[in-house]
Scaffold this motif. Structure first.
Motif, PDB file in Angstrom:
ATOM      1  N   SER A 147      -1.583   2.511  -5.311  1.00 38.89           N
ATOM      2  CA  SER A 147      -1.008   3.860  -5.484  1.00 38.89           C
ATOM      3  C   SER A 147       0.495   3.925  -5.236  1.00 38.89           C
ATOM      4  O   SER A 147       0.953   4.650  -4.349  1.00 38.89           O
ATOM      5  N   PRO A 148       1.295   3.193  -6.013  1.00 41.89           N
ATOM      6  CA  PRO A 148       2.753   3.312  -5.847  1.00 41.89           C
ATOM      7  C   PRO A 148       3.205   4.739  -6.180  1.00 41.89           C
ATOM      8  O   PRO A 148       2.769   5.292  -7.191  1.00 41.89           O
ATOM      9  N   ARG A 149       4.054   5.313  -5.325  1.00 33.05           N
ATOM     10  CA  ARG A 149       4.440   6.721  -5.457  1.00 33.05           C
ATOM     11  C   ARG A 149       4.995   7.061  -6.836  1.00 33.05           C
ATOM     12  O   ARG A 149       4.648   8.088  -7.424  1.00 33.05           O
ATOM     13  N   GLN A 183      -0.732  -6.183 -10.433  1.00 35.52           N
ATOM     14  CA  GLN A 183      -1.951  -5.377 -10.589  1.00 35.52           C
ATOM     15  C   GLN A 183      -1.858  -4.125  -9.723  1.00 35.52           C
ATOM     16  O   GLN A 183      -1.395  -4.190  -8.595  1.00 35.52           O
ATOM     17  N   VAL A 184      -2.302  -2.997 -10.272  1.00 34.23           N
ATOM     18  CA  VAL A 184      -2.234  -1.716  -9.560  1.00 34.23           C
ATOM     19  C   VAL A 184      -3.659  -1.208  -9.307  1.00 34.23           C
ATOM     20  O   VAL A 184      -4.509  -1.251 -10.206  1.00 34.23           O
ATOM     21  N   PHE A 185      -3.898  -0.766  -8.087  1.00 42.88           N
ATOM     22  CA  PHE A 185      -5.231  -0.296  -7.703  1.00 42.88           C
ATOM     23  C   PHE A 185      -5.144   1.104  -7.088  1.00 42.88           C
ATOM     24  O   PHE A 185      -4.076   1.526  -6.629  1.00 42.88           O
ATOM     25  N   ASP A 186      -6.289   1.794  -7.046  1.00 41.36           N
ATOM     26  CA  ASP A 186      -6.334   3.119  -6.441  1.00 41.36           C
ATOM     27  C   ASP A 186      -6.676   3.073  -4.959  1.00 41.36           C
ATOM     28  O   ASP A 186      -6.493   4.067  -4.251  1.00 41.36           O
ATOM     29  N   SER A 187      -7.190   1.960  -4.491  1.00 45.40           N
ATOM     30  CA  SER A 187      -7.595   1.896  -3.084  1.00 45.40           C
ATOM     31  C   SER A 187      -7.407   0.483  -2.554  1.00 45.40           C
ATOM     32  O   SER A 187      -7.391  -0.491  -3.322  1.00 45.40           O
ATOM     33  N   VAL A 188      -7.259   0.383  -1.234  1.00 46.87           N
ATOM     34  CA  VAL A 188      -7.159  -0.924  -0.593  1.00 46.87           C
ATOM     35  C   VAL A 188      -8.435  -1.718  -0.846  1.00 46.87           C
ATOM     36  O   VAL A 188      -8.391  -2.923  -1.126  1.00 46.87           O
ATOM     37  N   ALA A 189      -9.586  -1.035  -0.772  1.00 51.22           N
ATOM     38  CA  ALA A 189     -10.865  -1.727  -0.967  1.00 51.22           C
ATOM     39  C   ALA A 189     -10.892  -2.466  -2.302  1.00 51.22           C
ATOM     40  O   ALA A 189     -11.321  -3.624  -2.376  1.00 51.22           O
ATOM     41  N   VAL A 213       0.843  -1.200   0.000  1.00 51.60           N
ATOM     42  CA  VAL A 213       0.000   0.000   0.000  1.00 51.60           C
ATOM     43  C   VAL A 213       0.879   1.251   0.000  1.00 51.60           C
ATOM     44  O   VAL A 213       1.663   1.469   0.915  1.00 51.60           O
ATOM     45  N   LYS A 214       0.758   2.045  -1.063  1.00 52.46           N
ATOM     46  CA  LYS A 214       1.562   3.264  -1.230  1.00 52.46           C
ATOM     47  C   LYS A 214       3.049   3.030  -1.025  1.00 52.46           C
ATOM     48  O   LYS A 214       3.705   3.745  -0.241  1.00 52.46           O
ATOM     49  N   PRO A 215       3.617   2.037  -1.719  1.00 50.09           N
ATOM     50  CA  PRO A 215       5.068   1.853  -1.616  1.00 50.09           C
ATOM     51  C   PRO A 215       5.778   3.022  -2.302  1.00 50.09           C
ATOM     52  O   PRO A 215       5.248   3.591  -3.266  1.00 50.09           O
TER      53      PRO A 215
END
Lengths: 240, 240
Positions: free
Chosen positions: B38-40, B63-69, B11-13
């Motif tokens: 959301s990788p920086r 896979q890349v996502f915008d939210s944890v949900a 999460v947000k690495p």
């Protein structure tokens, strides 16, 4: 330097970054005795400092040696980590079992050390010959390459997970590796004088086989003295 | 993508290097489902490729996502790794125990995921609120900073050490996180309409507390449907 905690020995490490990562992992899990044998880029190392995230500043100074024999001189029981199987008769155990073994030995006041090889090719057979026990790190057989820092971390993590056993009654104390090394060197010298090594190119292999054989015994102090007496007797130097 | 193996979610690495190290550690221990929230520095990442030592090429695409949900939508049970204690009522267990729990859940056909926070500050409370179980990584209290790659490695190493239990009889299937999320969102909306959140600045905390409360239940599919029915009934929409 506590006898109750294993010493970590990196043999011919190449990248300062990996030495630093190893130091960081060690201190994360409470170990502080780091030794290097012939680091490729010398010591100290700026890249190791940077990668250690402050761990190297909080640990006693790293000791540097020219040989494995010198690095393990004050230790009683030596483990070697190795990815590939070796043609040597030695007990092998996964890191978790080895961690329990280290604590059991610490309870008997035995100082332990773990050897890790360099990044390219791991430990040489002559390095492994110094070890009493092989540590295996089971990984995915299709992608098994652990880097040096990771291998150190898994071993020290496993060590940290063990609840130390109570101190046991003193048994016969094991010989230090220094005393064992002196015995092996003397034996080799006397065997050489006696014509034990007829073919010079086979000598290194034969020496290694002899060392592996006697390493398996894990001699006590008393047994090393007895063995010296036997050698003296055999070469005719014993007092009558 | 095997349901029997946990998904790793970063999460947000921040650093590509750490994403690469995580991927390498995953494949070392047989895991291949890596997701990023959301990788920086965006994705794909050259530094991640380099640090993965080939692992990213051998795994299915990240896979890349915008939210944890969204990242956990298809999962049934979510673990969160966290270094500091949180003011939340959730079961916590060390990585070794969590590894056994993952295998037990896999045997019941539950898909699991582990959340790891970014390098700077770890997971936010709103991220942890999605998790059912906290994973702790015990370290030296005087030097406890594990980096992201190391934390991932220890969790996946522990997972790999477990001998999977036999498949058990099917129990009532757990709800996926997608269905649970839909329920929570609906509940929040209806609570809002009903004036449940009088002070706007307190709303996020209250929403989180509500979510934490219901996450603890680990609802089955059937229970989610029942809950929807209760909400409908309470707001007067239920068919008579």
């Amino acid at each position: 330097m506590s006898i109750s905690k294993p010493t970590i020995i990196l043999v011919k490490p190449q990248m300062g970054e990996n030495i630093g990562a190893a130091a960081r992992a060690m201190l994360n899990f409470g170990l502080t005795d780091l030794r290097l044998v012939s680091p490729r880029d010398g010591w100290p190392s700026e890249s190791a400092e940077a990668m250690s995230a402050g761990a190297l500043d909080k640990m006693p100074p790293v000791q540097v040696f020219d040989s494995v024999a010198e690095a393990i001189a004050d230790c009683h029981h030596v483990y070697a980590t190795t990815a590939r199987p070796r043609d040597m008769v030695k007990p092998a155990m996964p890191a978790r079992e080895a961690a329990n073994d280290m604590h059991a030995r610490a309870a008997k006041e035995q100082k332990t050390a773990i050897l890790f090889g360099g990044e390219r090719a791991g430990l040489e057979n002559d390095d492994v010959a110094h070890a009493h026990t092989i540590i295996t790190l089971p990984t995915n057989p299709d992608f098994s390459s652990l880097n040096l820092g990771q291998a150190v971390m898994l071993c020290v993590y496993e060590w940290f997970q063990v609840t130390p056993p109570a101190l046991s009654q003193n048994e016969d104390p094991l010989a230090t590796q220094k005393d064992f090394e002196d015995l092996m060197n003397r034996l080799e010298e006397e065997l050489d004088k006696g014509g034990f090594f007829p073919a010079p190119d086979m000598k290194p292999t034969t020496v290694r086989n002899v060392r592996n054989l006697f390493t398996r015994i894990e001699m006590t102090d008393q047994e090393v003295r007895t063995f010296h007496g036997m050698v003296s007797a055999l070469i005719g130097k014993k007092k009558r």
